[in-house]
Write a protein that holds these residues in place. Structure first.
Motif, PDB file in Angstrom:
ATOM      1  N   LYS A 189       0.569  -1.479  -0.001  1.00  0.00           N
ATOM      2  CA  LYS A 189      -0.199   0.305  -0.158  1.00  0.00           C
ATOM      3  C   LYS A 189       0.410   1.200   0.011  1.00  0.00           C
ATOM      4  N   HIS A 190       1.765   1.199   0.564  1.00  0.00           N
ATOM      5  CA  HIS A 190       3.070   2.725   0.607  1.00  0.00           C
ATOM      6  C   HIS A 190       4.244   2.174   0.555  1.00  0.00           C
ATOM      7  N   PRO A 191       4.613   1.926  -0.843  1.00  0.00           N
ATOM      8  CA  PRO A 191       5.738   1.220  -1.215  1.00  0.00           C
ATOM      9  C   PRO A 191       7.203   1.991  -1.156  1.00  0.00           C
ATOM     10  N   LYS A 192       8.163   1.433  -1.274  1.00  0.00           N
ATOM     11  CA  LYS A 192       9.183   3.013  -0.648  1.00  0.00           C
ATOM     12  C   LYS A 192       9.649   3.019  -1.925  1.00  0.00           C
ATOM     13  N   LEU A 193      10.447   4.172  -2.357  1.00  0.00           N
ATOM     14  CA  LEU A 193      11.085   5.174  -3.965  1.00  0.00           C
ATOM     15  C   LEU A 193      11.591   4.063  -4.669  1.00  0.00           C
ATOM     16  N   HIS A 194      11.066   3.675  -5.351  1.00  0.00           N
ATOM     17  CA  HIS A 194      11.337   3.187  -6.546  1.00  0.00           C
ATOM     18  C   HIS A 194      12.063   3.996  -7.703  1.00  0.00           C
ATOM     19  N   LEU A 195      13.638   3.885  -7.440  1.00  0.00           N
ATOM     20  CA  LEU A 195      14.815   4.898  -8.187  1.00  0.00           C
ATOM     21  C   LEU A 195      15.591   4.037  -7.383  1.00  0.00           C
ATOM     22  N   HIS A 196      16.685   4.071  -7.536  1.00  0.00           N
ATOM     23  CA  HIS A 196      17.833   3.194  -7.855  1.00  0.00           C
ATOM     24  C   HIS A 196      19.737   3.493  -8.724  1.00  0.00           C
ATOM     25  N   CYS A 197      20.138   4.480  -7.919  1.00  0.00           N
ATOM     26  CA  CYS A 197      21.317   4.970  -8.499  1.00  0.00           C
ATOM     27  C   CYS A 197      22.181   2.785  -8.765  1.00  0.00           C
ATOM     28  N   ARG A 198      22.232   2.478 -10.338  1.00  0.00           N
ATOM     29  CA  ARG A 198      22.829   0.908 -10.191  1.00  0.00           C
ATOM     30  C   ARG A 198      24.341   1.145 -10.612  1.00  0.00           C
ATOM     31  N   LYS A 199      24.915   2.409 -11.523  1.00  0.00           N
ATOM     32  CA  LYS A 199      26.314   2.186 -11.379  1.00  0.00           C
ATOM     33  C   LYS A 199      26.738   3.601 -11.637  1.00  0.00           C
ATOM     34  N   ILE A 200      27.806   3.931 -11.269  1.00  0.00           N
ATOM     35  CA  ILE A 200      28.279   5.194 -11.058  1.00  0.00           C
ATOM     36  C   ILE A 200      29.570   4.682 -12.098  1.00  0.00           C
ATOM     37  N   LYS A 201      30.198   5.673 -13.215  1.00  0.00           N
ATOM     38  CA  LYS A 201      31.308   5.125 -13.274  1.00  0.00           C
ATOM     39  C   LYS A 201      31.916   6.703 -13.793  1.00  0.00           C
ATOM     40  N   LEU A 202      33.657   6.326 -13.551  1.00  0.00           N
ATOM     41  CA  LEU A 202      34.227   7.715 -13.644  1.00  0.00           C
ATOM     42  C   LEU A 202      36.191   7.488 -13.968  1.00  0.00           C
ATOM     43  N   ARG A 203      36.539   8.885 -14.231  1.00  0.00           N
ATOM     44  CA  ARG A 203      37.205   9.072 -14.716  1.00  0.00           C
ATOM     45  C   ARG A 203      38.473  10.076 -13.565  1.00  0.00           C
ATOM     46  N   CYS A 204      39.445   8.892 -13.206  1.00  0.00           N
ATOM     47  CA  CYS A 204      40.076   9.973 -12.285  1.00  0.00           C
ATOM     48  C   CYS A 204      40.941  10.912 -13.506  1.00  0.00           C
ATOM     49  N   PRO A 205      41.453  11.767 -12.414  1.00  0.00           N
ATOM     50  CA  PRO A 205      42.104  12.247 -12.758  1.00  0.00           C
ATOM     51  C   PRO A 205      43.552  12.188 -13.746  1.00  0.00           C
ATOM     52  N   ASP A 206      44.526  10.383 -13.585  1.00  0.00           N
ATOM     53  CA  ASP A 206      45.038  10.225 -13.662  1.00  0.00           C
ATOM     54  C   ASP A 206      44.873   9.031 -15.520  1.00  0.00           C
ATOM     55  N   GLY A 207      43.652   9.279 -15.580  1.00  0.00           N
ATOM     56  CA  GLY A 207      43.037   8.674 -16.794  1.00  0.00           C
ATOM     57  C   GLY A 207      42.103   7.814 -16.608  1.00  0.00           C
ATOM     58  N   LYS A 208      42.536   6.721 -15.564  1.00  0.00           N
ATOM     59  CA  LYS A 208      41.897   5.527 -15.432  1.00  0.00           C
ATOM     60  C   LYS A 208      40.656   5.435 -14.992  1.00  0.00           C
ATOM     61  N   GLU A 209      39.373   4.443 -15.011  1.00  0.00           N
ATOM     62  CA  GLU A 209      38.512   4.708 -15.138  1.00  0.00           C
ATOM     63  C   GLU A 209      37.758   3.584 -13.983  1.00  0.00           C
ATOM     64  N   VAL A 210      36.776   3.974 -13.232  1.00  0.00           N
ATOM     65  CA  VAL A 210      36.462   2.896 -12.565  1.00  0.00           C
ATOM     66  C   VAL A 210      34.667   2.764 -12.739  1.00  0.00           C
TER      67      VAL A 210
END
Length: 169
Positions: free
Chosen positions: A125-146
């Motif tokens: 009846k009162h569901p929780k918010l259905h929004l989720h950050c599934r993936k984060i991708k970033l490029r570091c200053p040294d050029g590596k991607e995480v």
């Protein structure tokens, strides 16, 4: 190397949301771009909420530039499962864009117009918010991607599974 030779840092966030179209019979387009400026509204309680900064004619009023893109993964039982990518970083941007841009509030998002009156019967009846950050991708200053992938919260796993979507994807 000097500053001009360093790769730029970037962050790419991928969210998943379960939304419900306000008007029965209407569908959300399969994919698209939502470009709606947002403005902050205050309240007597001190809680903040974003609002569309477009007037009735679709002209920009005073507001902050906000752009998101989305892709529909599945539509069933009156609900739509979306992948969303915010291109700007406004407060509540995806929540506001689903409501004002797609006319489809996120399940459980009472602040932005979701109501339990039309929802699929299997939801609580009162569901929780259905929004989720599934993936984060970033490029570091040294050029590596995480890249980090986050598991779905239990309430979303149940909804996605009931709608026939594997949560391992």
């Amino acid at each position: 190397p000097g500053n001009s030779e360093r790769p730029k840092t970037f962050v790419e966030r991928t969210y998943w949301a379960v939304c419900e179209k306000r008007k029965e019979g209407e569908e959300i387009p399969r994919a698209g771009l939502i470009d709606i400026p947002l403005r902050m509204l205050g309240s007597e309680t001190g809680k903040q909420k974003m609002a569309s900064a477009l007037d009735q004619a679709g002209q920009h009023e005073d507001g902050l530039h906000a752009v998101s893109s989305y892709r529909m993964l599945k539509q069933e039982d009156g609900l739509s499962i979306l992948k969303l990518w915010p291109h700007t970083g406004r407060k509540h941007q995806l929540r506001a864009h689903c409501t004002f841009g797609l006319d489809a509030p996120i399940v459980g998002d009472r602040k932005y117009g979701w109501s339990s009156s039309r929802t699929a019967r299997f939801l609580p009846k009162h569901p929780k918010l259905h929004l989720h950050c599934r993936k984060i991708k970033l490029r570091c200053p040294d050029g590596k991607e995480v890249e980090v992938t986050c598991p779905f919260p239990v309430h979303m796993q149940k909804t996605l599974s009931t709608l026939g979507l594997k949560t391992s994807t």
